[in-house]
Design a protein around this motif. Structure first.
Motif, mmCIF file in Angstrom:
data_model
loop_
_atom_site.group_PDB
_atom_site.id
_atom_site.type_symbol
_atom_site.label_atom_id
_atom_site.label_comp_id
_atom_site.label_asym_id
_atom_site.label_seq_id
_atom_site.Cartn_x
_atom_site.Cartn_y
_atom_site.Cartn_z
ATOM 1 N N TYR A 1 0.856 -1.186 0.000
ATOM 2 C CA TYR A 1 0.000 0.000 0.000
ATOM 3 C C TYR A 1 0.893 1.237 0.000
ATOM 4 N N VAL A 2 0.280 2.376 -0.261
ATOM 5 C CA VAL A 2 0.993 3.653 -0.258
ATOM 6 C C VAL A 2 0.672 4.384 1.037
ATOM 7 N N LEU A 3 1.692 4.945 1.648
ATOM 8 C CA LEU A 3 1.541 5.728 2.870
ATOM 9 C C LEU A 3 1.857 7.188 2.558
ATOM 10 N N VAL A 4 0.928 8.071 2.906
ATOM 11 C CA VAL A 4 1.138 9.508 2.690
ATOM 12 C C VAL A 4 0.718 10.268 3.940
ATOM 13 N N ALA A 5 1.169 11.504 4.042
ATOM 14 C CA ALA A 5 0.720 12.365 5.134
ATOM 15 C C ALA A 5 -0.764 12.663 4.952
ATOM 16 N N ALA A 6 -1.445 12.917 6.071
ATOM 17 C CA ALA A 6 -2.890 13.110 6.032
ATOM 18 C C ALA A 6 -3.310 14.293 5.177
ATOM 19 N N ASP A 7 -2.425 15.303 5.021
ATOM 20 C CA ASP A 7 -2.774 16.471 4.208
ATOM 21 C C ASP A 7 -2.124 16.432 2.823
ATOM 22 N N HIS A 8 -1.655 15.264 2.417
ATOM 23 C CA HIS A 8 -1.109 15.114 1.066
ATOM 24 C C HIS A 8 -2.238 15.307 0.050
ATOM 25 N N PRO A 9 -1.944 15.897 -1.116
ATOM 26 C CA PRO A 9 -2.996 16.130 -2.114
ATOM 27 C C PRO A 9 -3.763 14.871 -2.529
ATOM 28 N N LEU A 10 -3.120 13.721 -2.430
ATOM 29 C CA LEU A 10 -3.779 12.481 -2.841
ATOM 30 C C LEU A 10 -4.459 11.745 -1.684
ATOM 31 N N ALA A 11 -4.344 12.282 -0.474
ATOM 32 C CA ALA A 11 -4.793 11.549 0.712
ATOM 33 C C ALA A 11 -6.281 11.226 0.683
#
Length: 303
Positions: free
Chosen positions: A169-179
């Motif tokens: 899976y992909v992990l991103v910050a909660a405010d990432h544009p793709l979140a």
């Protein structure tokens, strides 16, 4: 050694029964086999154990009396050793050593060990954490009996029992544009910095997910620490690819994280329980194996 326990048992039986024939009958074996065993022992030790009397059996020589007393003692110790081996093999008490891949351990082991404690309260599990190479070496060297790890680069000398698999899976910050998307393709991420879990085999697996799609990721940071990967992602240093998902969506320093599904056709990473091919599992190891099948196979996320 130039002699066997069977030969000693034949020798003692002749002394107990007074003749080769009676000893052979009691042992359900052949008379020549008993005679040959005694002759080999006499040749090996340079002693005469019996005086043979025609049609009247045998009697012990002084050397035979002394030697057979020592032989009885050795056979008793051999019996004790066999009983001890059976206890080790069959007992569900005592200790067993389990290896676990470092990043799996905090996610999989607490629940597994808790269930084992409830089911087998007299079984104590010692742990060894490490990477694939460390666990493989420990298995083949006898330091651990079983290991939980990914099926990446494991040799044919190990038996690998599939438990389940963990889809990346992909992990991103909660405010990432793709979140807020919930799902993402690897092509959308290829130009962003990747925070790479840089462990042997793991890095090749994660980079290979891109390369099988004809993509080359831009690695921003590398670390062998699973939680540092999560912390760097939460601090906006990039995104990450991982397999097992903690049940919390914050990093150690409180940064919020979001898990995104990969829309591409990416393979699950097999999780296996491994042990040496030539190793016969003890009852304790079988109990641990069965618990892993029951608990971990059902606990891991599906595709």
């Amino acid at each position: 050694m130039q002699y066997t326990l069977r030969q000693l048992a034949y020798l003692v039986a002749v002394a107990d029964h007074g003749s080769v024939t009676a000893a052979a009958n009691a042992l359900y074996t052949s008379q020549p086999g008993v005679s040959n065993a005694i002759a080999q022992l006499e040749e090996t030790f340079g002693l005469q154990f019996f005086v043979r009397h025609h049609a009247r059996g045998v009697s012990l020589t002084p050397a035979g009396q002394s030697f057979i007393a020592a032989a009885r003692n050795l056979l008793h110790h051999a019996d004790d050793l066999q009983q001890q081996a059976q206890e080790i093999s069959q007992s569900l008490r005592g200790t067993i050593t389990l290896g676990c891949f470092t990043t799996m351990a905090p996610i999989l082991l607490p629940g597994l060990l808790s269930a084992l404690r409830d089911t087998y309260p007299e079984l104590e599990v010692n742990l060894l954490e490490g990477d694939t190479q460390q666990l493989q070496t420990a298995l083949l060297g006898g330091q651990i009996e079983l290991a939980l790890l990914y099926d990446l680069g494991l040799p044919d000398t190990l038996h690998k029992l599939p438990l389940s698999g963990a889809r990346p899976y992909v992990l991103v910050a909660a405010d990432h544009p793709l979140a807020a998307r919930g799902r993402v393709s690897l092509a959308e991420l290829a130009d962003e910095p990747l925070v790479l879990l840089d462990r042997p085999h793991s890095r090749e697996y994660f980079l290979g997910l891109f390369r099988q799609l004809g993509l080359e990721p831009r690695v921003g940071h590398r670390t062998v620490n699973f939680e540092l990967v999560r912390g760097l992602v939460a601090a906006h240093f990039g995104y990450a690819l991982l397999n097992l998902q903690p049940k919390v969506d914050v990093s150690y320093d409180g940064g919020k994280l979001v898990y995104l599904e990969i829309v591409d056709d990416v393979p699950r990473l097999p999780i296996v329980l491994a042990w040496p091919q030539e190793l016969k599992l003890t009852r304790k190891a079988e109990a641990l194996r069965d618990s892993c099948l029951q608990l971990l196979g059902a606990a891991l996320p599906a595709d």
